[in-house]
Write an enzyme that holds these catalytic residues in place. Structure first.
Site, PDB file in Angstrom:
ATOM      1  N   LYS A   1       2.187  -3.694   6.628  1.00 17.96           N
ATOM      2  CA  LYS A   1       2.503  -3.825   5.194  1.00 17.96           C
ATOM      3  C   LYS A   1       4.008  -3.681   4.948  1.00 17.96           C
ATOM      4  O   LYS A   1       4.601  -4.450   4.182  1.00 17.96           O
ATOM      5  CB  LYS A   1       1.737  -2.760   4.385  1.00 17.96           C
ATOM      6  CG  LYS A   1       0.234  -3.015   4.297  1.00 17.96           C
ATOM      7  CD  LYS A   1      -0.069  -4.236   3.450  1.00 17.96           C
ATOM      8  CE  LYS A   1      -1.542  -4.544   3.369  1.00 17.96           C
ATOM      9  NZ  LYS A   1      -1.850  -5.796   2.717  1.00 17.96           N
TER      10      LYS A   1
ATOM     11  N   TYR B   1      -1.620  -0.511  10.565  1.00 18.73           N
ATOM     12  CA  TYR B   1      -1.896  -1.149   9.279  1.00 18.73           C
ATOM     13  C   TYR B   1      -0.694  -0.973   8.338  1.00 18.73           C
ATOM     14  O   TYR B   1      -0.188  -1.936   7.744  1.00 18.73           O
ATOM     15  CB  TYR B   1      -3.170  -0.564   8.655  1.00 18.73           C
ATOM     16  CG  TYR B   1      -3.351  -0.931   7.200  1.00 18.73           C
ATOM     17  CD1 TYR B   1      -3.656  -2.235   6.837  1.00 18.73           C
ATOM     18  CD2 TYR B   1      -3.190   0.020   6.190  1.00 18.73           C
ATOM     19  CE1 TYR B   1      -3.799  -2.589   5.500  1.00 18.73           C
ATOM     20  CE2 TYR B   1      -3.339  -0.318   4.856  1.00 18.73           C
ATOM     21  CZ  TYR B   1      -3.638  -1.614   4.514  1.00 18.73           C
ATOM     22  OH  TYR B   1      -3.773  -1.963   3.186  1.00 18.73           O
TER      23      TYR B   1
ATOM     24  N   SER C   1       0.831  -1.206   0.000  1.00 16.43           N
ATOM     25  CA  SER C   1       0.000   0.000   0.000  1.00 16.43           C
ATOM     26  C   SER C   1       0.864   1.254   0.000  1.00 16.43           C
ATOM     27  O   SER C   1       1.962   1.268   0.578  1.00 16.43           O
ATOM     28  CB  SER C   1      -0.862  -0.026   1.266  1.00 16.43           C
ATOM     29  OG  SER C   1      -1.483   1.210   1.464  1.00 16.43           O
TER      30      SER C   1
HETATM   31  P1  NAD Z   1     -10.992  -6.773   0.901  1.00 14.85           P
HETATM   32  O1  NAD Z   1     -11.245  -6.713   2.365  1.00 14.85           O
HETATM   33  O2  NAD Z   1     -12.151  -6.578  -0.002  1.00 14.85           O
HETATM   34  O3  NAD Z   1     -10.283  -8.146   0.520  1.00 14.85           O
HETATM   35  C1  NAD Z   1      -9.494  -8.873   1.428  1.00 14.85           C
HETATM   36  C2  NAD Z   1     -10.014 -10.300   1.417  1.00 14.85           C
HETATM   37  O4  NAD Z   1      -9.249 -11.058   2.354  1.00 14.85           O
HETATM   38  C3  NAD Z   1     -11.479 -10.405   1.852  1.00 14.85           C
HETATM   39  O5  NAD Z   1     -12.170 -11.225   0.966  1.00 14.85           O
HETATM   40  C4  NAD Z   1     -11.406 -11.010   3.238  1.00 14.85           C
HETATM   41  O6  NAD Z   1     -12.557 -11.774   3.542  1.00 14.85           O
HETATM   42  C5  NAD Z   1     -10.148 -11.842   3.118  1.00 14.85           C
HETATM   43  N1  NAD Z   1      -9.492 -12.110   4.405  1.00 14.85           N
HETATM   44  C6  NAD Z   1      -9.252 -11.250   5.406  1.00 14.85           C
HETATM   45  N2  NAD Z   1      -8.634 -11.876   6.419  1.00 14.85           N
HETATM   46  C7  NAD Z   1      -8.474 -13.165   6.043  1.00 14.85           C
HETATM   47  C8  NAD Z   1      -7.910 -14.305   6.650  1.00 14.85           C
HETATM   48  N3  NAD Z   1      -7.384 -14.248   7.881  1.00 14.85           N
HETATM   49  N4  NAD Z   1      -7.891 -15.465   5.970  1.00 14.85           N
HETATM   50  C9  NAD Z   1      -8.448 -15.552   4.731  1.00 14.85           C
HETATM   51  N5  NAD Z   1      -9.017 -14.514   4.113  1.00 14.85           N
HETATM   52  C10 NAD Z   1      -9.026 -13.326   4.762  1.00 14.85           C
HETATM   53  O7  NAD Z   1      -9.853  -5.712   0.579  1.00 14.85           O
HETATM   54  P2  NAD Z   1      -9.286  -5.227  -0.807  1.00 14.85           P
HETATM   55  O8  NAD Z   1      -9.600  -3.790  -0.927  1.00 14.85           O
HETATM   56  O9  NAD Z   1      -9.652  -6.139  -1.881  1.00 14.85           O
HETATM   57  O10 NAD Z   1      -7.733  -5.334  -0.488  1.00 14.85           O
HETATM   58  C11 NAD Z   1      -6.978  -6.468  -0.846  1.00 14.85           C
HETATM   59  C12 NAD Z   1      -5.566  -6.282  -0.335  1.00 14.85           C
HETATM   60  O11 NAD Z   1      -5.030  -5.082  -0.856  1.00 14.85           O
HETATM   61  C13 NAD Z   1      -5.467  -6.158   1.196  1.00 14.85           C
HETATM   62  O12 NAD Z   1      -4.315  -6.838   1.614  1.00 14.85           O
HETATM   63  C14 NAD Z   1      -5.306  -4.668   1.416  1.00 14.85           C
HETATM   64  O13 NAD Z   1      -4.590  -4.394   2.592  1.00 14.85           O
HETATM   65  C15 NAD Z   1      -4.535  -4.253   0.184  1.00 14.85           C
HETATM   66  N6  NAD Z   1      -4.747  -2.840  -0.199  1.00 14.85           N
HETATM   67  C16 NAD Z   1      -6.007  -2.383  -0.412  1.00 14.85           C
HETATM   68  C17 NAD Z   1      -6.195  -1.042  -0.749  1.00 14.85           C
HETATM   69  C18 NAD Z   1      -7.571  -0.475  -0.958  1.00 14.85           C
HETATM   70  O14 NAD Z   1      -7.716   0.754  -0.893  1.00 14.85           O
HETATM   71  N7  NAD Z   1      -8.590  -1.281  -1.226  1.00 14.85           N
HETATM   72  C19 NAD Z   1      -5.086  -0.193  -0.889  1.00 14.85           C
HETATM   73  C20 NAD Z   1      -3.812  -0.721  -0.668  1.00 14.85           C
HETATM   74  C21 NAD Z   1      -3.635  -2.047  -0.332  1.00 14.85           C
HETATM   75  C1  WQD Z   2      -9.293   9.858   0.737  1.00 14.13           C
HETATM   76  C2  WQD Z   2      -9.436  11.351   0.998  1.00 14.13           C
HETATM   77  C3  WQD Z   2      -9.674  11.962   3.305  1.00 14.13           C
HETATM   78  C4  WQD Z   2     -13.549  10.054   3.906  1.00 14.13           C
HETATM   79  C5  WQD Z   2      -6.759   4.838   2.639  1.00 14.13           C
HETATM   80  C6  WQD Z   2      -5.701   4.081   3.386  1.00 14.13           C
HETATM   81  C7  WQD Z   2      -4.694   3.554   2.416  1.00 14.13           C
HETATM   82  C8  WQD Z   2      -5.347   2.744   1.303  1.00 14.13           C
HETATM   83  C9  WQD Z   2      -6.446   3.507   0.658  1.00 14.13           C
HETATM   84  C10 WQD Z   2      -5.350   0.453   2.024  1.00 14.13           C
HETATM   85  C11 WQD Z   2      -8.636  11.798   2.210  1.00 14.13           C
HETATM   86  C12 WQD Z   2     -10.915  12.312   2.526  1.00 14.13           C
HETATM   87  C13 WQD Z   2     -12.362  10.518   3.369  1.00 14.13           C
HETATM   88  C14 WQD Z   2     -14.555  10.996   4.244  1.00 14.13           C
HETATM   89  C15 WQD Z   2     -13.134  12.772   3.448  1.00 14.13           C
HETATM   90  N1  WQD Z   2      -5.932   1.540   1.793  1.00 14.13           N
HETATM   91  N2  WQD Z   2     -12.158  11.850   3.143  1.00 14.13           N
HETATM   92  N3  WQD Z   2     -14.304  12.320   3.989  1.00 14.13           N
HETATM   93  O1  WQD Z   2      -6.851   7.869   3.471  1.00 14.13           O
HETATM   94  O2  WQD Z   2      -6.127   8.211   1.048  1.00 14.13           O
HETATM   95  O3  WQD Z   2      -6.169   5.953   2.000  1.00 14.13           O
HETATM   96  O4  WQD Z   2      -7.347   3.981   1.663  1.00 14.13           O
HETATM   97  O5  WQD Z   2      -4.181   0.209   1.926  1.00 14.13           O
HETATM   98  O6  WQD Z   2      -3.837   2.767   3.152  1.00 14.13           O
HETATM   99  O7  WQD Z   2      -5.075   4.958   4.312  1.00 14.13           O
HETATM  100  O8  WQD Z   2      -8.284   7.052   1.536  1.00 14.13           O
HETATM  101  O9  WQD Z   2     -10.673   7.141   0.969  1.00 14.13           O
HETATM  102  O10 WQD Z   2     -10.003   7.217   3.405  1.00 14.13           O
HETATM  103  O11 WQD Z   2      -9.529   9.164   1.952  1.00 14.13           O
HETATM  104  O12 WQD Z   2     -12.966  13.974   3.271  1.00 14.13           O
HETATM  105  O13 WQD Z   2     -15.637  10.631   4.760  1.00 14.13           O
HETATM  106  O14 WQD Z   2     -10.796  11.623   1.298  1.00 14.13           O
HETATM  107  O15 WQD Z   2      -9.354  12.995   4.192  1.00 14.13           O
HETATM  108  O16 WQD Z   2      -8.103  13.032   1.888  1.00 14.13           O
HETATM  109  P1  WQD Z   2      -6.807   7.385   2.074  1.00 14.13           P
HETATM  110  P2  WQD Z   2      -9.705   7.580   1.985  1.00 14.13           P
END
Ligand code: NAD
Ligand code: WQD
Length: 352
Positions: A165, A161, A137
């Site tokens: 990562k 979190y 991330s």
């Molecule tokens: P998500 O929660 O939709 O998907 C994660 C999946 O993992 C889910 O289906 C959940 O049920 C499963 N899971 C959680 N814990 C588990 C466990 N202990 N054993 C088996 N399955 C388990 O999230 P996503 O948005 O699809 O994210 C996928 C990956 O990408 C995550 O590792 C997340 O940290 C990373 N990521 C997501 C974002 C984002 O903004 N969506 C950004 C950066 C990184």
């Molecule tokens: C985006 C912008 C808020 C909600 C997060 C995680 C990051 C990654 C992606 C997993 C920011 C603003 C938000 C609201 C708002 N996930 N905001 N009102 O914080 O960039 O990233 O998700 O890895 O690790 O930190 O995403 O969607 O929460 O926020 O004004 O109700 O929207 O301040 O500027 P962020 P976000």
């Protein structure tokens, strides 16, 4: 065709990636606890593919299980051998992802994200599978005020979190260094993945807290919540609201296929790559764009800045583009249209 093991494959990014893997002819083994997803995402994938004339019979093996339980992971590898469809590579999505929850309950974040990944790598070693793409991330980076973040920038996460990562990235690097002629590892640092598949049959359906901006916008548009609170109007940006790099989930999914193909084709290596568009969009711009393209109103109010936020988080994606030949294809309009299409067709997500 090759068998790919997708942990967390029923989740948001996992399901979109499984769809593409199947479309390319791969076999997918999915392990998911469904703690934040539904089996229905996988049924929907089969429907999308059937419409394209692709039969997924004998191509999807969905296993309910937990990455915290070593045996659950071993069973999947074992099954793939018994079926004569041995797993070649792993895409590791499973994990917990709420920044807020990770502050309240760091134990389950360290246990699931780091502990689960250690279990996975132990099992991969046991079954001699040495290819893995990991979901990292942008949250690992130390923020910069205005310039784009590149993979060599300093990493200093500010929440548990993000710490998990970065720790996993370091663990994977140590693993690679222990046998550099064997391991092929890519850590993909996603920026802000949003939107949904264009069919509107799969999309983001968070089961717990949905604190992120994009799902909140679709909830306001559908009348489930009254308005968006914008966190801060006095950031040092053009309109005073924070800037982020919103990337269509299908572009992120495609990034995984490109990364996997690259890993398999090239010599063993450890890679860290940003998956972002390189384009910054402010909170207000995203709201305005969503309103315009979908002809809906998104009421908002300004609130205090959110703790831990940064003004500007945008990817320098030139490394991923140059080595993978991957180029994000979809626009902010696509993101706004596809996410709304998913919400309209599935007002309750995957629940009936
Ligand atoms: P998500 O929660 O939709 O998907 C994660 C999946 O993992 C889910 O289906 C959940 O049920 C499963 N899971 C959680 N814990 C588990 C466990 N202990 N054993 C088996 N399955 C388990 O999230 P996503 O948005 O699809 O994210 C996928 C990956 O990408 C995550 O590792 C997340 O940290 C990373 N990521 C997501 C974002 C984002 O903004 N969506 C950004 C950066 C990184
Ligand atoms: C985006 C912008 C808020 C909600 C997060 C995680 C990051 C990654 C992606 C997993 C920011 C603003 C938000 C609201 C708002 N996930 N905001 N009102 O914080 O960039 O990233 O998700 O890895 O690790 O930190 O995403 O969607 O929460 O926020 O004004 O109700 O929207 O301040 O500027 P962020 P976000």
């Amino acid at each position: 065709m090759k068998s790919i093991f997708v942990t967390g494959g029923a989740g948001f990014i996992g399901s979109h990636t499984c769809l593409l893997l199947l479309e390319k002819g791969h076999i997918v083994f999915i392990l998911d606890s469904f703690i934040n997803s539904s089996e229905k995402s996988i049924t929907q994938i089969s429907i999308i593919l059937k419409d394209k004339g692709i039969d997924t019979n004998g191509k999807i093996y969905l296993c309910k299980g937990d990455i915290n339980n070593l045996e659950d992971i071993e069973k999947v590898f074992q099954m793939s051998i018994e079926l004569n469809k041995e797993i070649e590579s792993v895409i590791h999505f499973a994990g917990l992802k709420s920044v807020f929850e990770s502050v309240i309950n760091p134990l389950i974040y360290w246990d699931t994200n780091v502990g689960g990944t250690i279990n996975l790598l132990k099992t991969m070693k046991k079954f001699k599978c040495r290819n893995i793409v990991f979901s990292s991330s942008a949250t690992v980076y130390k923020s910069k005020l205005k310039s784009e973040l590149n993979e060599n920038d300093v990493c200093v996460p500010v929440n548990p979190y993000g710490d998990t990562k970065l720790t996993i990235e370091k663990f994977l690097k140590d693993t690679y260094k222990s046998s550099p002629n064997e391991w092929r590892i890519a850590c993909l640092r996603y920026f802000n993945p949003v939107g949904a598949h264009e069919s509107g049959l799969i999309g983001e359906d968070p089961l717990g807290r949905a604190d992120n901006l994009y799902p909140r916008i679709t909830k306001v548009a559908s009348g489930k919540i009254d308005s968006i609170k914008i966190f801060g109007s006095d950031w040092p940006t053009k309109d005073g609201t924070c800037i982020r790099d919103y990337i269509h989930v299908m572009d992120v999914a495609e990034g995984h296929l490109y990364a996997l193909n690259y890993l398999i084709k090239e010599k063993p290596q450890f890679l860290t790559l940003n998956l972002g568009t390189g384009k910054g969009t402010s909170v207000l711009e995203l709201i305005r764009n969503f309103e315009k393209i979908n002809n809906v109103r998104i009421p908002f109010i300004f609130d205090e800045r959110r703790l831990g936020d940064n003004a500007y988080v945008v990817a320098d994606n030139s490394y991923a583009k140059s080595i993978l030949n991957w180029i994000p294809q979809r626009t902010l309009n696509d993101i706004c249209r596809d996410g709304w299409n998913w919400q309209l067709k599935n007002p309750n997500g995957f629940s009936v």
